[in-house]
Design a protein around this motif. Sequence first.
Motif, PDB file in Angstrom:
ATOM      1  N   PRO A  69     -52.908   6.304 -51.339  1.00 56.42           N
ATOM      2  CA  PRO A  69     -53.012   5.713 -52.683  1.00 56.42           C
ATOM      3  C   PRO A  69     -53.534   4.280 -52.759  1.00 56.42           C
ATOM      4  N   GLY A  70     -53.361   3.478 -51.731  1.00 55.23           N
ATOM      5  CA  GLY A  70     -53.855   2.102 -51.778  1.00 55.23           C
ATOM      6  C   GLY A  70     -53.024   1.197 -52.678  1.00 55.23           C
ATOM      7  N   GLY A  71     -53.500  -0.022 -52.836  1.00 49.02           N
ATOM      8  CA  GLY A  71     -52.873  -0.945 -53.785  1.00 49.02           C
ATOM      9  C   GLY A  71     -51.836  -1.880 -53.193  1.00 49.02           C
ATOM     10  N   ARG A  72     -51.472  -2.873 -54.021  1.00 49.33           N
ATOM     11  CA  ARG A  72     -50.627  -3.989 -53.582  1.00 49.33           C
ATOM     12  C   ARG A  72     -49.190  -3.613 -53.241  1.00 49.33           C
ATOM     13  N   LEU A  73     -48.553  -2.818 -54.096  1.00 49.98           N
ATOM     14  CA  LEU A  73     -47.134  -2.516 -53.887  1.00 49.98           C
ATOM     15  C   LEU A  73     -46.913  -1.852 -52.529  1.00 49.98           C
TER      16      LEU A  73
END
Length: 351
Positions: free
Chosen positions: A296-300
């Motif tokens: 999914p990727g992303g910061r969290l």
Amino acid sequence: MKGYAMLKIGASGWIEKERPQCGPMDAICRPLAVAICTSDVHTLWEGAIGERHNMILGHECCAEVVEVGTLVKDFKPGDRVLVPAITPDWNSLEAQAGYSMHSGGMLAGWKFSNFKDGVFSEYFHVNDADGNLAILPSNISTVDACMLSDMVPTGFHGVELADVQFGDTVLVIGIGPVGLMSVAGTALRGASRIIAVGTRKNCVEAAKLYGATEFVSYKNGTIEEQVLEMTDGKGVDKVVIAGGGCETFESAVKCLKPGGKIGNVNYLGSGTYVTLPRVEWGVGMGHKQINGGLMPGGRLRMEKLGALVAAGKLDVHPLASHVFDGWEHLEEALFMMRDKPADLIKPVVKI
Ligand code: NDP
Ligand code: ZN
């Protein structure tokens, strides 16, 4: 600026390009260390995502922020950051539906070295900086940080897709760096037995370290024969696929108990069809689920997985088997990933 690019399928080299522009929500970063991925090999030499001309390669790195857009709130020049391989557009409808990795179209959350220039470059562009970057914890080295771009989140996503539960018997097919992180994630999720498939000596040793309890070589007969024999003909609860080709799915279905789940994170670089064995798939009614997904990727996710490493609960250091110093070694590292010498797990280049 200089970048190492795919010139066309099968050809690569250093090129000059304009430094990317920073939009209001974006960041421009410079790599501190980069890692080579098997996906770079599929893209460049197998043409697995089609033709690309003069596209800078690479999607695994940690970096320093050099510029941010006017709307970026949480990052500033000088910050040292974790950079996920997958950088979704977080306000897209696909992300709202829970599929950030497909924001803008199938697999379109994967932007670096797919839809835009990648990170093997003096500078690179990050869309939606607040949604995608994460501060690099101070006790994680730049080399280890590269493993958080893709190897950890992808390997762990295979475990999520297979829905591993406490006490499960799990088969992990492929123990390259991705599969090793699937082994580690499977162990963290509380599996009882972890049967790992792979032959490279260093990978087998690392898999033991990460929690594999038994091993199968795909070179010693079919995976299903060996796994069924090891499980008294019952098979396994879950399968994570992180290696092999289209034919691996057939083995996975044959190894799986009714009601079992397959989580695939392998990038199928060649072949036209994935076929399923009709009888072992319960003549279509065996409740054997196949889930394949891009992470999914992303910061969290970066922050949480970074916290796991920073807290000493996951040691990614054994993955970085070959560490080089300087851009001048990038090509050597890339070719090493293609040729996969027996002692290789993952090549990393410090900048
Ligand atoms: P490696 O090539 O390092 O590892 C592959 C593993 O599969 C090795 O353990 C290898 O065994 C094993 N293997 C090879 N052939 C077979 C076979 N016929 N049957 C069973 N096992 C086999 O790859 P990586 O770990 O770097 O990457 C794994 C895959 O994940 C790649 O396809 C990569 O592109 C993909 N990927 C997917 C991402 C996603 O988001 N979905 C992101 C990043 C990567 P041996 O020890 O003998 O070499
Ligand atoms: Zn990768």
